[in-house]
Design an enzyme around this catalytic site. Sequence first.
Site, PDB file in Angstrom:
ATOM      1  N   HIS A 159       0.924  -1.230  -0.009  1.00 27.33           N
ATOM      2  CA  HIS A 159      -0.005  -0.348   0.041  1.00 27.33           C
ATOM      3  C   HIS A 159       0.866   1.378  -0.019  1.00 27.33           C
ATOM      4  O   HIS A 159       0.735   2.123  -0.805  1.00 27.33           O
ATOM      5  CB  HIS A 159      -0.927   0.097   1.424  1.00 27.33           C
ATOM      6  N   GLU A 160       1.826   1.498   0.916  1.00 29.55           N
ATOM      7  CA  GLU A 160       2.784   2.555   0.870  1.00 29.55           C
ATOM      8  C   GLU A 160       3.475   2.722  -0.241  1.00 29.55           C
ATOM      9  O   GLU A 160       3.708   3.817  -0.344  1.00 29.55           O
ATOM     10  CB  GLU A 160       3.609   2.520   2.328  1.00 29.55           C
ATOM     11  N   HIS A 213       1.565   4.506  -2.684  1.00 30.70           N
ATOM     12  CA  HIS A 213       1.756   5.982  -2.609  1.00 30.70           C
ATOM     13  C   HIS A 213       2.837   6.548  -3.056  1.00 30.70           C
ATOM     14  O   HIS A 213       2.771   7.716  -3.861  1.00 30.70           O
ATOM     15  CB  HIS A 213       1.770   6.428  -1.056  1.00 30.70           C
TER      16      HIS A 213
HETATM   17 ZN    ZN Z   1      -2.469   4.815   2.383  1.00 30.19          ZN
END
Ligand code: ZN
Length: 504
Positions: free
Chosen positions: A247-248, A251
């Site tokens: 997830h990170e 980003h």
């Molecule tokens: Zn996030």
Amino acid sequence: MMKQNNHYKLATIFVSATLILSVILLAKSGAASAFNDEDEFVTNGKRYSSYSAYLQSDEFRNSGGRCGFDSIREKFRHRYDEEKAALDCSLFQSDNLGDYFPNVIYTIPVWVHVIRADDGLTGEVSDALINSQIDVLNEDYRAGANTPGGSGNDAQIQFRLAGVSRYNNSIWFYAGEEIYAYMSSMAKDPHRYLNIYTKELGTLLGIASAPAESAGQSDDSVMINYRHFGRNSPDTAPYDQGRTTTHEVGHYLGLDHPWGIFGGCPNGDPPFCYSNGDLICDTNPEEREIYGCPYQPESCGSLDPYKNYMNYTDDSCMDQFTIEQVYRMRCSLENYRPNLYEGNTDPTPPPTPTPCTDGLTPVFRLYSEGLLVHLFTTDENEKNVLDAGPVWNFEGIAWYVYPGPRDGVVPVYRLYSDALKVHLYTTDENEKNVLNATSIWNFEVIAWYVLPGYQDGAVPVYRLYSDGLKKHLYTRDENEKNVLNATSVWVYETIAYYAYATCQ
Ligand SMILES: [Zn+2]
């Protein structure tokens, strides 16, 4: 379809950011003792039976601790107008995403910095966990066959562990926002390496910098709570399968959350969806964060992208990036991080997972929205052919079974009804014979072999029936079973048999 609750949401983001900072500072001021040697977890004066219980509580979900990215993006809000007009994948808009179709493989070297306390033990992350985290990234970003992310899109982005640095430094380990300044002493050329730091983050799971603002600077980074790094990170369910890092890194490669900048239900139609929500059009608008793994949740009039890596659902619930997310990540690499990836003609095929021990094989679950029916097969080729057509969609690996006979297993008989256009599976030889003698059902084949009763490590496969639809449905997901059984359509019948949830 206007952006809703802007003021409310902005206020929430500020509160979240403050909380994130405060949990980091809290950890610094000694509240890290909330993680004690016993199972019990204490935070803000509240006791939970375990850290895992806290992670599933409303207190955690309301804390903003799942991800700190909102606070990063908010820092640059004053530059909204100039940012919006910047490159194809700026912080506030996407353009020309189709130009970034994946046609070559980008390999990103990763440098992992394990920051530990002065004692050299607190915060340690083993080499095995680090390697498993790189494996998870590769499985997820390459949608490796037979992996938990196998039903997603292959981003043709992969990761190579270039090096690991370990530090014993309590000031860095417990640091709040000051950590970004300390990174200048640690960072491995951020133009050429993805720098991932693990450290104490209190009750924040992870945070990442945005490419449009931080690419190549000394604080350009992905930071992960050391407890949540790697596959099967101990005692951190339901965030224990390495998906915090998936997830990170999303980003870091330019992606946002499906509920986007303001939340609410922004206009999901092109071209509006390229400048609101998550700046992506093929992720349905989602009103707000989703936790756990609800059954086909809807908001904004369509199915929420609850299985998306950029959501807040449980690690085991997530299994995909959409194709436009793939485009946006590749756009971010090409425009903001041009020196980060290497070997861009590398013909490496997607990672093939280690074969299951003990001869287990996955059962693939497909669904047809037109036919309103599920199909189960162990034949990967059949799965791929059906998934490529317009009728069937591959949903994921249902469970693992034995392809042939062996001690202690029983055959699963597959019957088909041409009149009803459905399959039925049973381990009951008598049921098979009785049905086969009717004019409705025909015994086709032994599908696979399973355990007739519970054994260590096995999970029940539930059988439900719909009298209205005249169909059976099989699931090992207890939540799905309960949700469906509570409807007027489905009735839970029995445990069909026992199989395995993982490859073992
Ligand atoms: Zn996030």
